[in-house]
Every structure is written in structure tokens, then in C-alpha cells.
Design an enzyme around this catalytic site. Structure first.
Site, PDB file in Angstrom:
ATOM      1  N   GLY A 173       0.888  -1.167   0.000  1.00 49.59           N
ATOM      2  CA  GLY A 173       0.000   0.000   0.000  1.00 49.59           C
ATOM      3  C   GLY A 173       0.917   1.205   0.000  1.00 49.59           C
ATOM      4  N   ARG A 174       0.505   2.248   0.754  1.00 46.43           N
ATOM      5  CA  ARG A 174       1.334   3.456   0.772  1.00 46.43           C
ATOM      6  C   ARG A 174       2.708   3.201   1.390  1.00 46.43           C
ATOM      7  NH1 ARG A 174      -3.938   6.793   2.161  1.00 46.43           N
ATOM      8  NH2 ARG A 174      -4.265   4.855   3.282  1.00 46.43           N
ATOM      9  N   ILE A 175       2.724   2.452   2.515  1.00 43.21           N
ATOM     10  CA  ILE A 175       4.015   2.207   3.184  1.00 43.21           C
ATOM     11  C   ILE A 175       4.880   1.282   2.326  1.00 43.21           C
ATOM     12  CG2 ILE A 175       5.123   1.191   5.224  1.00 43.21           C
ATOM     13  CD1 ILE A 175       2.670   2.171   6.863  1.00 43.21           C
ATOM     14  N   SER A 196      -4.670  -5.516  -5.352  1.00 41.46           N
ATOM     15  CA  SER A 196      -4.873  -5.045  -6.732  1.00 41.46           C
ATOM     16  C   SER A 196      -3.539  -4.536  -7.266  1.00 41.46           C
ATOM     17  CB  SER A 196      -5.902  -3.911  -6.745  1.00 41.46           C
ATOM     18  OG  SER A 196      -5.441  -2.882  -5.912  1.00 41.46           O
ATOM     19  N   ARG A 256       1.861  -5.674  11.413  1.00 41.76           N
ATOM     20  CA  ARG A 256       1.307  -6.029  12.720  1.00 41.76           C
ATOM     21  C   ARG A 256       1.869  -7.397  13.080  1.00 41.76           C
ATOM     22  NH1 ARG A 256       0.347  -1.475  13.413  1.00 41.76           N
ATOM     23  NH2 ARG A 256      -1.663  -0.471  13.768  1.00 41.76           N
ATOM     24  N   GLU A 285       2.093  -8.054  21.894  1.00 41.34           N
ATOM     25  CA  GLU A 285       2.795  -6.903  22.483  1.00 41.34           C
ATOM     26  C   GLU A 285       2.214  -6.565  23.848  1.00 41.34           C
ATOM     27  OE1 GLU A 285       2.711  -3.716  19.616  1.00 41.34           O
ATOM     28  OE2 GLU A 285       3.600  -5.004  18.081  1.00 41.34           O
ATOM     29  N   HIS A 303       7.952  -1.461  18.523  1.00 39.15           N
ATOM     30  CA  HIS A 303       6.862  -0.816  17.768  1.00 39.15           C
ATOM     31  C   HIS A 303       7.071   0.709  17.662  1.00 39.15           C
ATOM     32  CE1 HIS A 303       2.377  -1.390  16.534  1.00 39.15           C
ATOM     33  NE2 HIS A 303       2.943  -0.424  15.844  1.00 39.15           N
ATOM     34  N   ILE A 304       8.147   1.072  16.975  1.00 43.63           N
ATOM     35  CA  ILE A 304       8.466   2.499  16.824  1.00 43.63           C
ATOM     36  C   ILE A 304       8.456   2.931  15.362  1.00 43.63           C
ATOM     37  CG2 ILE A 304       9.772   2.746  18.988  1.00 43.63           C
ATOM     38  CD1 ILE A 304      12.360   2.458  17.230  1.00 43.63           C
ATOM     39  N   GLY A 305       7.738   2.172  14.531  1.00 35.76           N
ATOM     40  CA  GLY A 305       7.744   2.443  13.086  1.00 35.76           C
ATOM     41  C   GLY A 305       7.543   3.900  12.719  1.00 35.76           C
TER      42      GLY A 305
HETATM   43  C1  GLV Z   1       1.240   2.025  13.766  1.00 36.30           C
HETATM   44  O1  GLV Z   1       1.558   0.897  13.975  1.00 36.30           O
HETATM   45  C2  GLV Z   1       0.141   2.417  12.951  1.00 36.30           C
HETATM   46  O2  GLV Z   1      -0.667   1.578  12.512  1.00 36.30           O
HETATM   47  O3  GLV Z   1       0.019   3.615  12.705  1.00 36.30           O
END
Ligand code: GLV
Length: 342
Positions: A173-175, A196, A256, A285, A303-305
Site C-alpha cells: 500500500g502506501r508504506i 490489486s 502487525r 505486544e 513498535h516504533i515504526g
Molecule cells: C502504527 O503501527 C500504525 O498503525 O500507525
């Protein structure tokens, strides 16, 4: 798929209850006040994510709007506790797997999230983990700091070459697109899976190809998971799919935790079945499977993305703006589809 139309509730000024259930980066209070919401209408519970769900349900009783962290589960019990005045949930995240969208839809509660500021910092963390695992950074740091390093050795901590290799983005997706864009600098061939086709990824300079997971895994030197979590992606990476990866490849998860079967991954790492894994998210977590902690080549982050000052401040701004938009009767900027058009 669409948002429900939202209720045309128009409570008298001062009768609204806006609950902020986390300690947002920035100044959510000022942002709410700037949008004409009165101080007496706002309750901030900075630690709601670590409170028992029954306590959170008591807190949100009578809420009109909720700004929620991803650690608060928004299910039917939460929505019923909040009651019929609830109009909008603004999720302080891009992922919305903590929210029962159908239950929101049934109750005409709008859901919003904050995708834009999540994209670049999360792609940066994915690449940080990719490079760290490929080049065995954790073992290198441990050795350098141990005082027992014996000096240059041509065979010390050999990693693998990423430049010119193949990157597989799972759930682009965007990420995922931002992760793919960074691969240009490493002259990598980019493959992706997605529900898609993503025409933007196909042309130069990325020139990616869409593949199935089973076709992409055996070709990839680096596998990055950026998919959302849902019933079809839970344990997408399991003993079978990890078994399809090259022995020299690394697996990175910034999506996730439950997208990966942690037990199967720990086993694969202990058996040297893949070169390494970089994880920013975990199945349960904040617990981390002890077999992952003592696996050889892992880099684990808490979880510091998206954790940059600038991006989290922007997320606060977006989430507050959408609450205010809904309360003003305007359309939110970042609505989430909650169900079939009605
Ligand atoms: C972080 O994990 C988010 O979904 O924004």
C-alpha cells in the site's frame, strides 16, 4: 464499501464529550480548543491503553468522540458502553485492526485514521531493519562493545549483499510503495504482492512486478511485510511460507505482529533456515516470544515504526482535525471504510 452517513445529532454546545485516550505527541488540547471545543467537553486519559477494558468502558460512557490509540480495542462492548451519542472514533494510527468496523457501521459511528504521517518513517524503520539484519548489526554492536573483539578478521560476521538483489514487499500500500521507492538506491529488483495492481510501482524507476506470495518468496533476498492485519493475513508468514524463503534472505515486519507466526519464525531462525529477521511488531505486544529473544540474527524494536516527533505531531493534528470536522458536520479528511454503502 463506504462510511455510514453519520448521525445528524446536534447536541447543545457544551454537551459534547470528547475523550482523548492517549498521551498524544504535541498539544491536542490546544488543537481542540482552536476548533471551538470547550475545555469542559474534553477529557484526556493519557494511559487508557494500559487500563483494563472495563475501566476504559466506564471512562468513555456518554462519549461523542474518541481519539484512541491502537492499544485500545474498540469492539461492540466499547461502543455500547460509550452509548448512542458516539459519532466518531479517530484512531491514532494507520492500522485499524483494533477496531470492529462492522460494529461501528451498525451503530453509525464514523471511523478515521491518519495514514500520511505513517508512511515515510515506517519505510525508514523497515530499511533500518533490512540493513541491520542483512549485515548482522546486532552481533557486531555486541562484539564491539564487549571488549573481547580480537581485531580485523576477513571472515568476521559475514552478512549478505543487498545491492542488486531482489526485494519482495508483501501487501504493498502506501508504506509498501515507500519501502519499494527506497530500493532504487540499492539497485534492487522489486516484487510486490497486493490485492490489486499498483500501476505507480510498475513504471521506472521502480519497475516493480506484482507476484503471488508463493512465487515471490523463493526469489527474494529481502522480504518486507507492510500488509494490514485481517483474517486473510493472520499468520501469512508461517512454517510453510517461511520455508519458501531463500536461506540467505531476511524477513522484516513493520505491519502487525500476528501477520507472522512467531513460533514458526523462531524455529526457522534457530535452525538457520533464513539469514535473519527484523521485527518492529509482535504477536502479543508488549510480550516478545523468548525464543525470538535468544535467536541468533534478529533485530527487535518496540513498535516504533512511525515514532518521529514531526510525524506523530502531524498525526495528532490530523486526528483532532477529523474529530472537529465530524462534530462540525463536515466530512473527515481520512475516513475508513466501515462497511457496505447504505
Ligand atoms: C502504527 O503501527 C500504525 O498503525 O500507525
Amino acid at each position: 464499501m463506504s462510511q455510514p452517513p453519520g448521525r445528524t445529532k446536534n447536541p447543545r454546545p457544551g454537551a459534547r464529550r470528547i475523550h482523548v485516550l492517549l498521551d498524544c505527541v504535541g498539544d491536542p488540547l490546544s488543537l481542540l480548543l482552536q476548533r471551538g471545543i470547550h475545555r469542559s467537553e474534553i477529557t484526556i486519559t493519557p494511559d487508557a491503553g494500559s487500563l483494563p477494558p472495563e475501566r476504559v468502558r466506564e471512562i468513555v460512557r456518554g462519549a461523542t468522540a474518541v481519539l484512541a490509540p491502537l492499544t485500545v480495542t474498540i469492539d461492540a462492548a466499547f461502543l455500547d458502553a460509550a452509548g448512542p451519542a458516539l459519532r466518531v472514533i479517530s484512531n491514532y494510527a494507520v492500522g485499524i485492526d483494533n477496531i470492529d468496523l462492522a460494529a461501528c457501521h451498525e451503530r453509525s459511528v464514523l471511523v478515521c485514521n491518519g495514514p500520511p504521517p505513517m508512511v515515510e518513517p515506517t519505510a525508514d524503520i523497515a530499511w533500518t531493519l533490512l540493513l541491520a539484519t542483512t549485515r548482522r548489526l546486532r552481533a557486531g554492536i555486541t562484539l564491539a562493545e564487549s571488549g573481547s573483539w580480537g581485531g580485523y578478521d576477513s571472515k568476521l560476521l559475514l552478512g549478505h549483499r543487498l545491492t542488486g538483489g531482489t526485494l519482495l514487499v508483501v501487501g504493498a500500500g502506501r508504506i509498501g510503495a515507500a519501502v519499494a521507492r527506497r530500493a532504487i538506491g540499492w539497485h534492487m529488483r522489486v516484487l510486490y504482492t497486493a490485492r490489486s495492481e499498483k500501476p505507480d510501482l510498475h513504471g521506472p524507476p521502480i519497475s516493480a512486478s506484482r507476484v503471488t506470495l508463493d512465487a515471490g518468496l523463493p526469489l527474494a533476498d529481502a522480504v518486507v511485510l507492510t500488509t494490514s492485519l485481517n483474517s486473510s493475513t493472520r499468520h501469512l508468514m508461517n512454517a510453510r511460507t517461511i520455508g519458501l524463503m531463500k536461506r540467505t534472505a531476511v524477513l522484516v515486519n513493520v505491519s502487525r505482529g500476528p501477520v507472522v507466526d512467531e513460533g514458526a519464525l523462531a524455529e526457522a531462525l534457530h535452525a538457520g533456515r533464513i539469514h535473519g529477521a527484523g521485527l518492529d511488531v509482535f504477536e502479543h505486544e508488549p510480550k516478545i516470544d523468548p525464543r525470538l529473544l535468544d535467536a541468533g540474527n534478529v533485530v527487535l524494536l518496540p513498535h516504533i515504526g512511525s515514532a518521529t516527533v514531526e510525524d506523530r505531531m502531524e498525526l495528532t493534528r490530523i486526528c483532532i482535525a477529523d474529530i472537529a470536522n465530524v462534530l462540525d458536520g463536515s466530512a473527515p479528511s481520512f475516513p475508513v471504510d466501515t462497511g457496505p454503502a447504505i
